[in-house]
Design a protein around this motif. Structure first.
Motif, PDB file in Angstrom:
ATOM      1  N   MET A   1       0.845  -1.189   0.000  1.00 51.00           N
ATOM      2  CA  MET A   1       0.000   0.000   0.000  1.00 51.00           C
ATOM      3  C   MET A   1       0.879   1.238   0.000  1.00 51.00           C
ATOM      4  N   LYS A   2       0.440   2.280  -0.681  1.00 51.88           N
ATOM      5  CA  LYS A   2       1.260   3.493  -0.761  1.00 51.88           C
ATOM      6  C   LYS A   2       1.178   4.260   0.562  1.00 51.88           C
ATOM      7  N   THR A   3      -0.006   4.655   0.971  1.00 51.63           N
ATOM      8  CA  THR A   3      -0.148   5.411   2.216  1.00 51.63           C
ATOM      9  C   THR A   3      -1.375   4.901   2.959  1.00 51.63           C
ATOM     10  N   GLN A   4      -1.181   4.584   4.241  1.00 51.63           N
ATOM     11  CA  GLN A   4      -2.319   4.082   5.018  1.00 51.63           C
ATOM     12  C   GLN A   4      -3.199   5.236   5.486  1.00 51.63           C
ATOM     13  N   LEU A   5      -4.488   5.111   5.223  1.00 49.06           N
ATOM     14  CA  LEU A   5      -5.450   6.125   5.680  1.00 49.06           C
ATOM     15  C   LEU A   5      -6.304   5.622   6.835  1.00 49.06           C
ATOM     16  N   ILE A  56      -0.604  -6.897   3.018  1.00 51.44           N
ATOM     17  CA  ILE A  56      -1.144  -6.276   1.803  1.00 51.44           C
ATOM     18  C   ILE A  56      -0.029  -5.700   0.923  1.00 51.44           C
ATOM     19  N   ARG A  57       1.065  -5.278   1.568  1.00 49.80           N
ATOM     20  CA  ARG A  57       2.195  -4.737   0.794  1.00 49.80           C
ATOM     21  C   ARG A  57       2.710  -5.792  -0.196  1.00 49.80           C
ATOM     22  N   GLY A  58       2.835  -7.037   0.293  1.00 49.78           N
ATOM     23  CA  GLY A  58       3.304  -8.130  -0.568  1.00 49.78           C
ATOM     24  C   GLY A  58       2.349  -8.375  -1.726  1.00 49.78           C
ATOM     25  N   THR A 383      -9.172   2.118  -2.522  1.00 50.19           N
ATOM     26  CA  THR A 383      -7.733   2.315  -2.303  1.00 50.19           C
ATOM     27  C   THR A 383      -7.009   0.970  -2.272  1.00 50.19           C
ATOM     28  N   ASP A 384      -5.678   1.066  -2.215  1.00 51.49           N
ATOM     29  CA  ASP A 384      -4.893  -0.177  -2.183  1.00 51.49           C
ATOM     30  C   ASP A 384      -4.628  -0.655  -0.755  1.00 51.49           C
TER      31      ASP A 384
END
Ligand SMILES: Cc1cc2nc3c(=O)[nH]c(=O)nc-3n(C[C@H](O)[C@H](O)[C@H](O)COP(=O)(O)OP(=O)(O)OC[C@H]3O[C@@H](n4cnc5c(N)ncnc54)[C@H](O)[C@@H]3O)c2cc1C
Length: 423
Positions: A1-5, A56-58, A383-384
């Motif tokens: 994920m790029k940025t966690q919200l 989730i990053r993987g 979002t991712d």
């Protein structure tokens, strides 16, 4: 994920363990203790892998093809065919269904790539005729050491696949294949391709052959990746055969046999696609239902707003439960009748129509349900930060893979005619 919200607490609620929890609670009355233990064993392997790849990053960063060996080691690529070299695994259509559902909740695009490799496994498993090289290919595919693909569709022959133009010519010790296949899932990454070709395009039914071509042979197939934005992690290709030579010991079907293998393969392929769609739906539904119990708006859990809880989640929950039960029944019937169907002509197989019916229904429902579940989650859904966009991507191609709805309905309409004639 790029940025966690979203807050850690909400993200943690949507972890894989909880998604499996939602699924397991729904399966409580539908599965036997043996089935549950089997599912939980696969779930534990997925949870372990989820930690290893960095959650989730993987899923967002890894090349899924690097996961094949891990899956192969644990027998997670396919469970509908007997392994020539392992007897420790549960095999059957129900085992495959439950494998599929679990793997789709883990990652549906990865399961799609494994599914395409299974389409290369199926004909080899049934038609290797104990040829040493083919048995070795089969083992490598099951073990995830090699990746497979299937070449049916051609640029000018899509739904009308039987009238294919890719040409086979008999040569000394095998066949020479020329022509182009397209939309071949995995082919840019694949080591081998189960390819269909015809000796005479005017008479495809009695001249169709099938063989296994290897990319690393001097005269193997070549592949260029095509862009399919819905499934960015799955490599789908234009596959070229230019004087590609397939030795006799790699042929799975001679003239005319290829046509039978093509139809024989469509039954497990379509049941498999329906299964995968149902697994994707459990992935989307579990995320949306978990989120809806922790996200608050207007001082209330969003689940308690009727437009979310009743009009979307409860409505799609009932549809998903119904199709899940139907598919379980189909798999149980398939396993029970397996021996009876051995040797029956693929054109007389009563499961042909049921496989098409399930595929047509599941492909439509997965798209509809995923869209609705994604939007239950508002901005978070797109979002991712969760796997929802990965599920949404595969849901877009469900309609076309394995034949569009019109092809399934064409089979359905012919079945009605046959059934009336049978009275
Ligand atoms: C992501 C993806 C992965 C795929 N993976 C593979 C793979 O691994 N191997 C492989 O061989 N193929 C694969 N395919 C190909 C897939 O099976 C075909 O795309 C599909 O069969 C449709 O063919 P087509 O795209 O040429 O569409 P067409 O056949 O041109 O169809 C266009 C439209 O016409 C309709 N139509 C066609 N004939 C009729 C009819 N008789 N009556 C009514 N309507 C009709 C269709 O329903 C459709 O709406 C894949 C496709 C995609 C998109």
């Amino acid at each position: 994920m790029k940025t966690q919200l979203v807050e850690d607490e909400i993200l943690d609620m949507m972890k894989l363990e909880n998604q499996f929890g939602v699924f397991n609670n729904n399966m409580m009355m539908l599965l036997s203790d043996e089935d549950k233990a089997y599912v939980e064993e696969i779930q534990s392997l997925c949870i372990e892998q989820e930690e290893k790849i960095g959650r989730i990053r993987g899923h967002n960063n890894d090349d899924y093809y690097d996961w094949f060996e891990w899956a192969g080691k644990h027998g997670l690529i396919n469970r509908s065919n007997e392994y020539p070299h392992r007897s420790d695994l549960r095999i059957g259509m129900k085992a495959e269904l439950l494998r599929c559902w679990t793997m789709d909740i883990f990652n549906p695009q990865f399961n799609m790539a494994m599914g395409a490799s299974s389409l290369c496994i199926n004909p080899i498993a049934h038609h290797h005729q104990n040829k040493e090289n083919l048995v070795k290919d089969l083992q490598d595919l099951f073990d995830g050491k090699k990746i497979g693909c299937i070449g049916i569709t051609e640029p000018k022959q899509g739904s009308d696949a039987v009238n294919m133009k890719v040409k086979a010519e008999k040569a000394d010790g095998g066949y020479v294949v020329n022509g182009i296949k397209c939309y071949t899932t995995n082919s840019p990454k694949a080591d081998m391709c189960a390819v269909y070709a015809v000796l005479n395009e005017e008479d495809p039914r009695s001249t169709m052959v099938q063989g296994i071509s290897h990319k690393d042979w001097d005269r193997g197939f070549k592949s260029e990746r095509i862009g399919i934005p819905s499934v960015t992690k799955v490599h789908i290709g234009k596959t070229t055969f230019e004087d590609a030579f397939i030795p006799e010991e790699y042929m799975t079907g001679g003239p005319g046999e290829g046509y039978h293998i093509l139809f024989e393969g469509l039954v497990p392929e379509r049941i498999g696609i329906a299964a995968t769609n149902v697994g994707q739906m459990w992935g989307a539904f579990s995320l949306a239902s978990l989120y809806s119990t922790v996200r608050q708006q207007f001082k209330s859990k969003i689940l308690l707003h009727q437009a979310i809880g009743m009009s979307v989640l409860a409505k799609y929950h009932s549809r998903l439960t119904s199709i899940t039960m139907a598919l379980l029944k189909l798999a149980e019937a398939y396993d029970a009748k397996r021996d009876e169907l051995e040797g029956i002509s693929p054109f007389m197989n009563p499961f042909v129509a049921m496989a098409s019916q399930m595929k047509e229904q599941a492909a439509y429902l997965v798209h509809d349900l995923t869209y609705e579940c994604m939007h239950v989650m508002g901005g978070t859904g797109v979002t991712d930060q969760t796997k929802m966009p990965i599920i949404q991507g595969v849901s877009e191609i469900a309609e076309v893979v394995g034949g569009t709805r019109n092809v399934q309905l064409l089979i359905g309409s012919r079945t009605i005619n046959t059934m009336v004639k049978m009275i």
